[in-house]
Motif scaffolding. Structure first.
Motif, PDB file in Angstrom:
ATOM      1  N   LYS A  44       0.782  -1.094   0.077  1.00 39.70           N
ATOM      2  CA  LYS A  44      -0.045   0.086   0.224  1.00 39.70           C
ATOM      3  C   LYS A  44       0.895   1.237   0.051  1.00 39.70           C
ATOM      4  O   LYS A  44       0.602   2.060  -0.568  1.00 39.70           O
ATOM      5  CB  LYS A  44      -0.782   0.190   1.435  1.00 39.70           C
ATOM      6  N   ALA A  45       2.042   1.429   1.000  1.00 34.72           N
ATOM      7  CA  ALA A  45       2.724   2.392   0.899  1.00 34.72           C
ATOM      8  C   ALA A  45       3.689   2.573  -0.620  1.00 34.72           C
ATOM      9  O   ALA A  45       3.678   3.860  -0.853  1.00 34.72           O
ATOM     10  CB  ALA A  45       3.773   2.115   1.895  1.00 34.72           C
ATOM     11  N   LYS A  46       3.997   1.730  -1.154  1.00 35.41           N
ATOM     12  CA  LYS A  46       4.682   1.806  -2.462  1.00 35.41           C
ATOM     13  C   LYS A  46       3.441   2.326  -3.341  1.00 35.41           C
ATOM     14  O   LYS A  46       3.960   3.087  -4.139  1.00 35.41           O
ATOM     15  CB  LYS A  46       5.099   0.422  -3.033  1.00 35.41           C
ATOM     16  N   LEU A  47       2.300   1.595  -3.450  1.00 34.76           N
ATOM     17  CA  LEU A  47       1.357   2.350  -4.466  1.00 34.76           C
ATOM     18  C   LEU A  47       1.109   3.607  -4.330  1.00 34.76           C
ATOM     19  O   LEU A  47       1.071   4.779  -5.099  1.00 34.76           O
ATOM     20  CB  LEU A  47       0.006   1.448  -4.333  1.00 34.76           C
ATOM     21  N   SER A  48       0.916   4.204  -2.837  1.00 31.31           N
ATOM     22  CA  SER A  48       0.774   5.513  -2.467  1.00 31.31           C
ATOM     23  C   SER A  48       2.066   6.422  -2.823  1.00 31.31           C
ATOM     24  O   SER A  48       1.607   7.466  -3.666  1.00 31.31           O
ATOM     25  CB  SER A  48       0.662   5.581  -1.142  1.00 31.31           C
ATOM     26  N   ALA A  49       3.183   5.991  -2.778  1.00 30.46           N
ATOM     27  CA  ALA A  49       4.185   6.748  -3.314  1.00 30.46           C
ATOM     28  C   ALA A  49       4.365   6.739  -4.705  1.00 30.46           C
ATOM     29  O   ALA A  49       4.698   8.067  -5.070  1.00 30.46           O
ATOM     30  CB  ALA A  49       5.453   6.215  -2.662  1.00 30.46           C
ATOM     31  N   LEU A  75      -4.543   2.402 -10.848  1.00 28.77           N
ATOM     32  CA  LEU A  75      -3.789   3.673 -10.716  1.00 28.77           C
ATOM     33  C   LEU A  75      -2.921   3.839 -11.973  1.00 28.77           C
ATOM     34  O   LEU A  75      -3.037   5.021 -12.272  1.00 28.77           O
ATOM     35  CB  LEU A  75      -2.962   3.649  -9.391  1.00 28.77           C
ATOM     36  N   GLN A  76      -2.376   2.686 -12.313  1.00 29.97           N
ATOM     37  CA  GLN A  76      -1.594   2.923 -13.715  1.00 29.97           C
ATOM     38  C   GLN A  76      -2.373   3.581 -14.686  1.00 29.97           C
ATOM     39  O   GLN A  76      -2.011   4.221 -15.667  1.00 29.97           O
ATOM     40  CB  GLN A  76      -0.768   1.756 -13.943  1.00 29.97           C
ATOM     41  N   LEU A  77      -3.637   2.662 -15.086  1.00 33.64           N
ATOM     42  CA  LEU A  77      -4.463   3.027 -16.043  1.00 33.64           C
ATOM     43  C   LEU A  77      -4.902   4.519 -16.031  1.00 33.64           C
ATOM     44  O   LEU A  77      -5.229   5.091 -16.919  1.00 33.64           O
ATOM     45  CB  LEU A  77      -5.714   2.233 -16.515  1.00 33.64           C
ATOM     46  N   GLY A  78      -5.345   5.034 -14.611  1.00 34.77           N
ATOM     47  CA  GLY A  78      -5.782   6.400 -14.403  1.00 34.77           C
ATOM     48  C   GLY A  78      -4.694   7.423 -14.832  1.00 34.77           C
ATOM     49  O   GLY A  78      -4.897   8.302 -15.243  1.00 34.77           O
ATOM     50  N   GLN A  79      -3.524   7.028 -14.411  1.00 35.22           N
ATOM     51  CA  GLN A  79      -2.285   7.870 -14.587  1.00 35.22           C
ATOM     52  C   GLN A  79      -2.114   8.077 -16.222  1.00 35.22           C
ATOM     53  O   GLN A  79      -1.984   9.199 -16.770  1.00 35.22           O
ATOM     54  CB  GLN A  79      -1.055   7.437 -13.956  1.00 35.22           C
ATOM     55  N   MET A  80      -2.372   6.901 -16.960  1.00 33.75           N
ATOM     56  CA  MET A  80      -1.863   6.948 -18.381  1.00 33.75           C
ATOM     57  C   MET A  80      -3.046   7.589 -19.169  1.00 33.75           C
ATOM     58  O   MET A  80      -2.876   8.368 -20.030  1.00 33.75           O
ATOM     59  CB  MET A  80      -2.062   5.600 -18.776  1.00 33.75           C
ATOM     60  N   ALA A  81      -4.571   7.541 -18.535  1.00 25.02           N
ATOM     61  CA  ALA A  81      -5.615   8.215 -19.348  1.00 25.02           C
ATOM     62  C   ALA A  81      -5.933   9.463 -18.628  1.00 25.02           C
ATOM     63  O   ALA A  81      -6.692  10.312 -19.214  1.00 25.02           O
ATOM     64  CB  ALA A  81      -6.782   7.140 -19.104  1.00 25.02           C
ATOM     65  N   LEU A 119       0.320  -1.982 -21.764  1.00 28.95           N
ATOM     66  CA  LEU A 119      -0.734  -2.751 -20.949  1.00 28.95           C
ATOM     67  C   LEU A 119      -0.675  -4.208 -21.525  1.00 28.95           C
ATOM     68  O   LEU A 119      -0.619  -5.162 -20.630  1.00 28.95           O
ATOM     69  CB  LEU A 119      -2.008  -2.116 -21.245  1.00 28.95           C
ATOM     70  N   LYS A 120      -0.765  -4.311 -22.734  1.00 30.70           N
ATOM     71  CA  LYS A 120      -0.625  -5.798 -23.196  1.00 30.70           C
ATOM     72  C   LYS A 120       0.616  -6.412 -22.889  1.00 30.70           C
ATOM     73  O   LYS A 120       0.303  -7.630 -22.767  1.00 30.70           O
ATOM     74  CB  LYS A 120      -1.323  -5.922 -24.821  1.00 30.70           C
ATOM     75  N   ARG A 121       1.836  -5.945 -22.767  1.00 38.15           N
ATOM     76  CA  ARG A 121       2.855  -6.570 -22.563  1.00 38.15           C
ATOM     77  C   ARG A 121       3.228  -6.438 -21.265  1.00 38.15           C
ATOM     78  O   ARG A 121       4.171  -7.294 -20.737  1.00 38.15           O
ATOM     79  CB  ARG A 121       3.957  -5.802 -23.125  1.00 38.15           C
ATOM     80  N   GLY A 122       2.318  -5.985 -20.272  1.00 35.34           N
ATOM     81  CA  GLY A 122       2.652  -5.608 -18.881  1.00 35.34           C
ATOM     82  C   GLY A 122       3.989  -5.106 -18.637  1.00 35.34           C
ATOM     83  O   GLY A 122       4.921  -5.337 -17.573  1.00 35.34           O
ATOM     84  N   ASP A 123       4.008  -4.198 -19.310  1.00 35.74           N
ATOM     85  CA  ASP A 123       5.415  -3.286 -19.619  1.00 35.74           C
ATOM     86  C   ASP A 123       5.391  -2.230 -18.407  1.00 35.74           C
ATOM     87  O   ASP A 123       5.144  -1.054 -18.844  1.00 35.74           O
ATOM     88  CB  ASP A 123       5.720  -2.703 -20.569  1.00 35.74           C
ATOM     89  N   PHE A 124       5.230  -2.497 -17.002  1.00 32.67           N
ATOM     90  CA  PHE A 124       5.113  -1.538 -16.005  1.00 32.67           C
ATOM     91  C   PHE A 124       6.249  -1.834 -14.945  1.00 32.67           C
ATOM     92  O   PHE A 124       6.691  -2.887 -14.992  1.00 32.67           O
ATOM     93  CB  PHE A 124       3.683  -1.502 -15.314  1.00 32.67           C
ATOM     94  N   THR A 125       6.511  -0.778 -14.251  1.00 28.88           N
ATOM     95  CA  THR A 125       7.409  -0.919 -13.150  1.00 28.88           C
ATOM     96  C   THR A 125       6.592  -0.822 -11.595  1.00 28.88           C
ATOM     97  O   THR A 125       5.463  -0.001 -11.772  1.00 28.88           O
ATOM     98  CB  THR A 125       8.527  -0.044 -13.288  1.00 28.88           C
ATOM     99  N   PHE A 126       7.281  -1.345 -10.621  1.00 23.62           N
ATOM    100  CA  PHE A 126       6.521  -1.114  -9.279  1.00 23.62           C
ATOM    101  C   PHE A 126       7.366  -0.984  -8.429  1.00 23.62           C
ATOM    102  O   PHE A 126       8.349  -1.786  -7.946  1.00 23.62           O
ATOM    103  CB  PHE A 126       5.845  -2.421  -8.954  1.00 23.62           C
ATOM    104  N   PRO A 130       7.971   7.796  -6.838  1.00 29.48           N
ATOM    105  CA  PRO A 130       7.304   8.754  -7.639  1.00 29.48           C
ATOM    106  C   PRO A 130       7.322   8.629  -9.197  1.00 29.48           C
ATOM    107  O   PRO A 130       8.472   8.441  -9.796  1.00 29.48           O
ATOM    108  CB  PRO A 130       7.554  10.052  -7.433  1.00 29.48           C
ATOM    109  N   SER A 131       6.189   8.334  -9.916  1.00 26.99           N
ATOM    110  CA  SER A 131       6.298   7.979 -11.297  1.00 26.99           C
ATOM    111  C   SER A 131       6.474   8.615 -12.473  1.00 26.99           C
ATOM    112  O   SER A 131       6.090   8.606 -13.538  1.00 26.99           O
ATOM    113  CB  SER A 131       4.928   6.923 -11.619  1.00 26.99           C
ATOM    114  N   GLY A 132       6.878   9.971 -12.049  1.00 29.25           N
ATOM    115  CA  GLY A 132       7.169  10.930 -13.353  1.00 29.25           C
ATOM    116  C   GLY A 132       8.071  10.533 -14.369  1.00 29.25           C
ATOM    117  O   GLY A 132       7.513  10.474 -15.348  1.00 29.25           O
ATOM    118  N   ALA A 133       9.329   9.967 -14.172  1.00 32.27           N
ATOM    119  CA  ALA A 133      10.110   9.549 -15.129  1.00 32.27           C
ATOM    120  C   ALA A 133       9.841   8.159 -15.297  1.00 32.27           C
ATOM    121  O   ALA A 133      10.126   7.903 -16.815  1.00 32.27           O
ATOM    122  CB  ALA A 133      11.571   9.569 -14.583  1.00 32.27           C
ATOM    123  N   ASN A 134       9.343   7.130 -14.844  1.00 33.91           N
ATOM    124  CA  ASN A 134       9.045   5.898 -15.287  1.00 33.91           C
ATOM    125  C   ASN A 134       7.708   5.657 -15.613  1.00 33.91           C
ATOM    126  O   ASN A 134       7.359   4.502 -16.057  1.00 33.91           O
ATOM    127  CB  ASN A 134       9.552   4.833 -14.331  1.00 33.91           C
TER     128      ASN A 134
END
Length: 152
Positions: A44-49, A75-81, A119-126, A130-134
């Motif tokens: 939860k803390a990592k998602l929040s950050a 959260l990722q899709l919300g950021q992307m969209a 999305l289809k590749r699962g090409d995300f980082t966790f 903060p996800s500005g650069a990634n």
């Protein structure tokens, strides 16, 4: 079996292998779910950050989705969209049986776009950073693509 899974998760975490997805979306989400099972408060803390969302909001999202990895993807899709988490969760609840591609399309992420392919590749980082650069927001270089400042 549970002990084995915990040992594997801790081992992967020590080597930093859990933060980057190199497989498809299902594998990435499965990995996130294992991480959440091993340490839900840390998850939860990592998602929040990473997404800049308060922990109470993260907890609300986790309570409204089927699996913790689904909270990450909301959260990722919300950021992307560029949609608020509440809107993404509503779309998820309405369409999660149809798949993430349908949810992405309903949020305005176009098939064929870099975001949709990620999305289809699962090409995300966790990473919990903060996800500005990634982040995969689809921002390109615009009209001045490849030009240095001051060049015609």
């Amino acid at each position: 079996m549970r002990r084995f899974v915990l040992v594997v998760v801790i081992g992967l975490a020590l080597f930093g292998l859990t933060s980057v997805a190199h497989a498809d979306l299902d594998a990435f989400l499965s990995n996130l779910n294992v991480q959440a099972q091993a340490d839900l408060p840390g998850f939860k803390a990592k998602l929040s950050a990473q997404f800049g969302v308060p922990i109470p909001t993260v907890e609300t999202i986790i309570a409204q989705v089927r699996l913790p990895g689904d909270a990450f993807l909301c959260l990722q899709l919300g950021q992307m969209a560029r949609k608020p988490p509440e809107r993404v969760v509503q779309t998820y609840q309405r369409s999660h049986g149809k798949g993430w591609g349908v949810i992405a399309k309903e949020l305005g992420i176009k098939p064929g776009s870099p975001e949709f392919h990620a999305l289809k590749r699962g090409d995300f980082t966790f990473t919990g950073e903060p996800s500005g650069a990634n982040s995969n927001t689809g921002k390109g270089k615009g009209k001045a693509k490849g030009k240095e400042k001051g060049q015609p």
